[in-house]
Design a protein around this motif. Sequence first.
Motif, PDB file in Angstrom:
ATOM      1  N   GLU A 160     -30.811 -64.297 -32.809  1.00  0.00           N
ATOM      2  CA  GLU A 160     -31.256 -64.487 -31.438  1.00  0.00           C
ATOM      3  C   GLU A 160     -31.984 -65.821 -31.298  1.00  0.00           C
ATOM      4  O   GLU A 160     -32.754 -66.225 -32.173  1.00  0.00           O
ATOM      5  CB  GLU A 160     -32.188 -63.353 -31.022  1.00  0.00           C
ATOM      6  N   HIS A 181     -33.511 -68.260 -21.236  1.00  0.00           N
ATOM      7  CA  HIS A 181     -32.122 -67.945 -21.569  1.00  0.00           C
ATOM      8  C   HIS A 181     -31.745 -66.648 -20.877  1.00  0.00           C
ATOM      9  O   HIS A 181     -32.588 -65.962 -20.281  1.00  0.00           O
ATOM     10  CB  HIS A 181     -31.932 -67.830 -23.078  1.00  0.00           C
ATOM     11  N   GLU A 183     -28.920 -63.072 -21.166  1.00  0.00           N
ATOM     12  CA  GLU A 183     -28.034 -62.292 -22.018  1.00  0.00           C
ATOM     13  C   GLU A 183     -26.712 -62.049 -21.286  1.00  0.00           C
ATOM     14  O   GLU A 183     -26.705 -61.757 -20.089  1.00  0.00           O
ATOM     15  CB  GLU A 183     -28.669 -60.943 -22.361  1.00  0.00           C
ATOM     16  N   TRP A 358     -21.714 -59.801 -27.221  1.00  0.00           N
ATOM     17  CA  TRP A 358     -23.050 -60.251 -26.866  1.00  0.00           C
ATOM     18  C   TRP A 358     -23.129 -61.768 -27.030  1.00  0.00           C
ATOM     19  O   TRP A 358     -22.926 -62.297 -28.116  1.00  0.00           O
ATOM     20  CB  TRP A 358     -24.082 -59.555 -27.747  1.00  0.00           C
ATOM     21  N   GLN A 360     -25.609 -65.209 -25.715  1.00  0.00           N
ATOM     22  CA  GLN A 360     -26.810 -65.696 -25.042  1.00  0.00           C
ATOM     23  C   GLN A 360     -26.478 -67.055 -24.420  1.00  0.00           C
ATOM     24  O   GLN A 360     -25.737 -67.851 -24.994  1.00  0.00           O
ATOM     25  CB  GLN A 360     -27.975 -65.835 -26.024  1.00  0.00           C
ATOM     26  N   CYS A 362     -27.970 -70.486 -21.907  1.00  0.00           N
ATOM     27  CA  CYS A 362     -29.107 -71.208 -21.346  1.00  0.00           C
ATOM     28  C   CYS A 362     -28.588 -72.490 -20.698  1.00  0.00           C
ATOM     29  O   CYS A 362     -27.420 -72.851 -20.839  1.00  0.00           O
ATOM     30  CB  CYS A 362     -30.168 -71.528 -22.402  1.00  0.00           C
TER      31      CYS A 362
END
Length: 385
Positions: A160, A181, A183, A358, A360, A362
């Motif tokens: 992460e 950020h 998800e 999944w 992440q 930003c």
Amino acid sequence: MAQVTLLAGGSAIAIAQNGEERRFHALWLRDNAFDETTRNPGNGQRLITLSDIPRDTRITEAEIRDGVLQLVFEPGGKTPKGKSIDYDLSWLFAHAYDRQQHREPGWLDEAVETWDATLQPAVPGGDFTDVSSSRHALRAWLSALARYGFAKLENGPVKEGALFSVVDLFGHVRETNYGRHFEVRTEVNPTNLAYTGLGLQAHTDNPYRDPVPTIQVLYCLESSAAGGENMVVDGFAAALRLREENPDFFKVLSRHCARFEYAGSQGVALRARRPMIELAPDGELIGVRFNNRSAAAFTDIPYDDMPLYYEAYRRLGEIIDDRAMEVTFRLEPGECFVVDNTRVLHARKAYSGTGTRWLQGCYADKDGLYSTLAALKADVPKAAQ
């Protein structure tokens, strides 16, 4: 052998070199001097304002010695009378403005290369370890990102927050109402369609912001669900294809502003008004905003132009959806891709409810990327390490 000639009583000069001639005005030359009375030697910033340069500035003496142009200006203003100021000829020719500059609306900087599905076998990319440890590798990766508007990065850490290490390579995270950020995975009651398993049309992110985030990073941490491939489309190539097919379509989408909005979270009501195809005042193609999910009612198009606008909007969408325009790839854990959000549209294919997916994401800004790239290019010998 370079030669210099005074023009119009010294209000301008002409420099002839290697069969080329370029003219420069005295005021422009004085404003762009690099002597110690004009510029700070440490950072290059100006020490004077335009009001410190007399309106009637002219050149009284001009000579070229050993590749250096030496000029004397009158009246001197803040420069001692009769003082000679030196100019590098290569710098002058690199910054010459006396040239044919008529360009068709939609022109692009020569450093930009448009693309379509034929780029598929050569998706620009880099290795996380390499770009983190080698200035040469980082320069190559950022150069590809700037040229094509997107690039992958492989072999990164599967943890992460690893996406922040990617941004640290060239700039700083831009925080939004989503936080530092966000998800990207399935949620029971999503506030945004990005958090479902639905396929998404290629789009630019956050068109409802002004200014829009100019760089987006999407970093994969888990990817066992079937489907969910990422897809990118060059918005500049799509806009230029539209112009080629129908100049009136291109013109109406660049002339009038669309409206975008987002109010999916409590306390958030984001709105922006910008054209779908954005041109600089001189016609350079500088941005594309396309996001059907976030489009608000269009209220800035005249009644008589609205039918044409919708035809152009529809056709641009069809071009964006054309598989001949897309490059597709699957992200595995530890991989990411970075896009210029003012140019490249991104999407994903639908994925199943089994397994996990999944990512992440930003945002960052292009000024950091281009600053880092320019510094690396200016430091080429060291970048070869």
